[in-house]
Design a protein around this motif. Structure first.
Motif, PDB file in Angstrom:
ATOM      1  N   GLY A  55     -32.130 -26.367  23.041  1.00  0.00           N
ATOM      2  CA  GLY A  55     -33.064 -27.112  23.201  1.00  0.00           C
ATOM      3  C   GLY A  55     -33.117 -27.662  24.748  1.00  0.00           C
ATOM      4  N   GLU A  56     -33.920 -28.819  25.083  1.00  0.00           N
ATOM      5  CA  GLU A  56     -33.695 -29.457  26.380  1.00  0.00           C
ATOM      6  C   GLU A  56     -33.754 -30.698  26.150  1.00  0.00           C
ATOM      7  N   VAL A  57     -33.352 -31.548  27.453  1.00  0.00           N
ATOM      8  CA  VAL A  57     -33.051 -32.797  27.429  1.00  0.00           C
ATOM      9  C   VAL A  57     -34.575 -33.357  27.592  1.00  0.00           C
ATOM     10  N   TYR A  58     -34.910 -34.295  26.649  1.00  0.00           N
ATOM     11  CA  TYR A  58     -36.324 -35.056  26.639  1.00  0.00           C
ATOM     12  C   TYR A  58     -36.319 -36.429  27.498  1.00  0.00           C
ATOM     13  N   SER A  59     -34.927 -37.051  27.253  1.00  0.00           N
ATOM     14  CA  SER A  59     -34.613 -38.334  27.872  1.00  0.00           C
ATOM     15  C   SER A  59     -33.040 -38.457  27.803  1.00  0.00           C
ATOM     16  N   PHE A  60     -32.552 -39.208  28.624  1.00  0.00           N
ATOM     17  CA  PHE A  60     -31.085 -39.481  28.679  1.00  0.00           C
ATOM     18  C   PHE A  60     -30.911 -40.708  29.322  1.00  0.00           C
ATOM     19  N   SER A  61     -29.427 -41.287  28.985  1.00  0.00           N
ATOM     20  CA  SER A  61     -28.927 -42.466  29.813  1.00  0.00           C
ATOM     21  C   SER A  61     -27.533 -42.342  29.877  1.00  0.00           C
ATOM     22  N   VAL A  62     -27.086 -42.912  31.031  1.00  0.00           N
ATOM     23  CA  VAL A  62     -25.539 -42.689  31.208  1.00  0.00           C
ATOM     24  C   VAL A  62     -25.025 -44.294  30.900  1.00  0.00           C
ATOM     25  N   ILE A  63     -24.316 -44.299  29.980  1.00  0.00           N
ATOM     26  CA  ILE A  63     -23.446 -45.504  29.821  1.00  0.00           C
ATOM     27  C   ILE A  63     -22.320 -45.590  30.515  1.00  0.00           C
ATOM     28  N   HIS A  64     -22.273 -46.753  31.140  1.00  0.00           N
ATOM     29  CA  HIS A  64     -20.979 -47.156  32.075  1.00  0.00           C
ATOM     30  C   HIS A  64     -20.156 -48.067  31.565  1.00  0.00           C
ATOM     31  N   ILE A  81     -32.898 -34.809  22.624  1.00  0.00           N
ATOM     32  CA  ILE A  81     -32.872 -33.469  22.756  1.00  0.00           C
ATOM     33  C   ILE A  81     -33.924 -33.001  21.967  1.00  0.00           C
ATOM     34  N   LYS A  82     -35.014 -32.409  22.544  1.00  0.00           N
ATOM     35  CA  LYS A  82     -36.284 -31.687  21.968  1.00  0.00           C
ATOM     36  C   LYS A  82     -35.604 -30.444  21.641  1.00  0.00           C
ATOM     37  N   ASN A  83     -35.399 -29.979  20.336  1.00  0.00           N
ATOM     38  CA  ASN A  83     -34.689 -28.589  20.041  1.00  0.00           C
ATOM     39  C   ASN A  83     -35.806 -27.378  20.136  1.00  0.00           C
ATOM     40  N   ASP A  84     -35.605 -26.354  20.084  1.00  0.00           N
ATOM     41  CA  ASP A  84     -36.746 -25.262  20.170  1.00  0.00           C
ATOM     42  C   ASP A  84     -37.426 -25.160  18.866  1.00  0.00           C
ATOM     43  N   ASP A  85     -37.119 -25.868  17.585  1.00  0.00           N
ATOM     44  CA  ASP A  85     -38.033 -26.202  16.651  1.00  0.00           C
ATOM     45  C   ASP A  85     -39.100 -27.276  16.901  1.00  0.00           C
ATOM     46  N   GLY A  91     -27.913 -37.342  20.526  1.00  0.00           N
ATOM     47  CA  GLY A  91     -26.486 -37.135  20.888  1.00  0.00           C
ATOM     48  C   GLY A  91     -25.886 -37.192  22.022  1.00  0.00           C
ATOM     49  N   GLN A  92     -24.643 -37.054  22.256  1.00  0.00           N
ATOM     50  CA  GLN A  92     -24.019 -37.109  23.521  1.00  0.00           C
ATOM     51  C   GLN A  92     -23.926 -35.871  24.019  1.00  0.00           C
ATOM     52  N   LEU A  93     -24.282 -36.066  25.540  1.00  0.00           N
ATOM     53  CA  LEU A  93     -23.951 -34.826  26.269  1.00  0.00           C
ATOM     54  C   LEU A  93     -22.525 -34.853  27.080  1.00  0.00           C
ATOM     55  N   VAL A  94     -21.831 -33.578  26.608  1.00  0.00           N
ATOM     56  CA  VAL A  94     -20.575 -33.478  27.193  1.00  0.00           C
ATOM     57  C   VAL A  94     -20.457 -32.140  28.084  1.00  0.00           C
ATOM     58  N   VAL A 107     -29.551 -27.297  26.794  1.00  0.00           N
ATOM     59  CA  VAL A 107     -28.538 -27.466  26.482  1.00  0.00           C
ATOM     60  C   VAL A 107     -28.396 -26.967  24.784  1.00  0.00           C
ATOM     61  N   ARG A 108     -27.264 -26.870  24.206  1.00  0.00           N
ATOM     62  CA  ARG A 108     -27.098 -26.384  23.030  1.00  0.00           C
ATOM     63  C   ARG A 108     -26.159 -27.335  22.448  1.00  0.00           C
ATOM     64  N   ALA A 109     -26.261 -27.453  21.038  1.00  0.00           N
ATOM     65  CA  ALA A 109     -25.610 -28.183  20.071  1.00  0.00           C
ATOM     66  C   ALA A 109     -24.209 -27.404  19.635  1.00  0.00           C
ATOM     67  N   VAL A 110     -22.820 -28.173  19.736  1.00  0.00           N
ATOM     68  CA  VAL A 110     -21.735 -27.693  19.380  1.00  0.00           C
ATOM     69  C   VAL A 110     -21.015 -28.765  18.599  1.00  0.00           C
TER      70      VAL A 110
END
Length: 132
Positions: A55-64, A81-85, A91-94, A107-110
């Motif tokens: 899918g793709e990042v729809y919105s995000f935030s970086v936590i400090h 994340i708005k997935n392809d469905d 979720g967390q971006l890593v 992005v893709r889920a792992v």
């Protein structure tokens, strides 16, 4: 202590399995017993549905800063994340340079370790997202 509900949700969390209403076509994650759009018309027509992992990042935030979180993990990014469905997942971006995250990034889920249960060392797994 791990609740029975959490154990029941493991297959969905590990495999990104939600449900789909065969009446209206809406997809839900986490799973639902009936469709909130169709209501009674959906009873018996909501079936398991394996979501696409990309899918793709729809919105995000970086936590400090966050008390109680593993300081080695700081800072970290979380995203919608708005997935392809078309389903919104959080979720967390890593495995990504935090300064290069942007809306629309693919992005893709792992499957990754989420946390551990105290001294018992029971490890909880779930999905996180990595760049494609």
């Amino acid at each position: 202590m791990v609740s029975a509900k959490e154990w029941r949700e493991i297959p969905g969390r590990y495999n990104l399995v939600g449900t789909k209403c065969e009446n209206c076509g809406k997809i839900f994650f986490p799973s639902r017993a009936f469709c909130p759009y169709c209501r009674r018309a959906s009873i018996g027509k909501v079936v398991p549905f394996k979501l696409k992992r990309s899918g793709e990042v729809y919105s995000f935030s970086v936590i400090h800063e966050y008390s109680g979180f593993n300081e080695r993990m700081m800072p970290y990014a979380v995203a919608m994340i708005k997935n392809d469905d078309g389903v919104m997942l959080e979720g967390q971006l890593v495995d990504v340079d935090l300064s290069k995250i942007e809306i629309g990034m693919r992005v893709r889920a792992v499957l990754r370790k989420l946390d551990e249960d105290g001294e018992a060392g029971v490890i909880h797994y779930g999905y996180k997202f990595v760049p494609e």
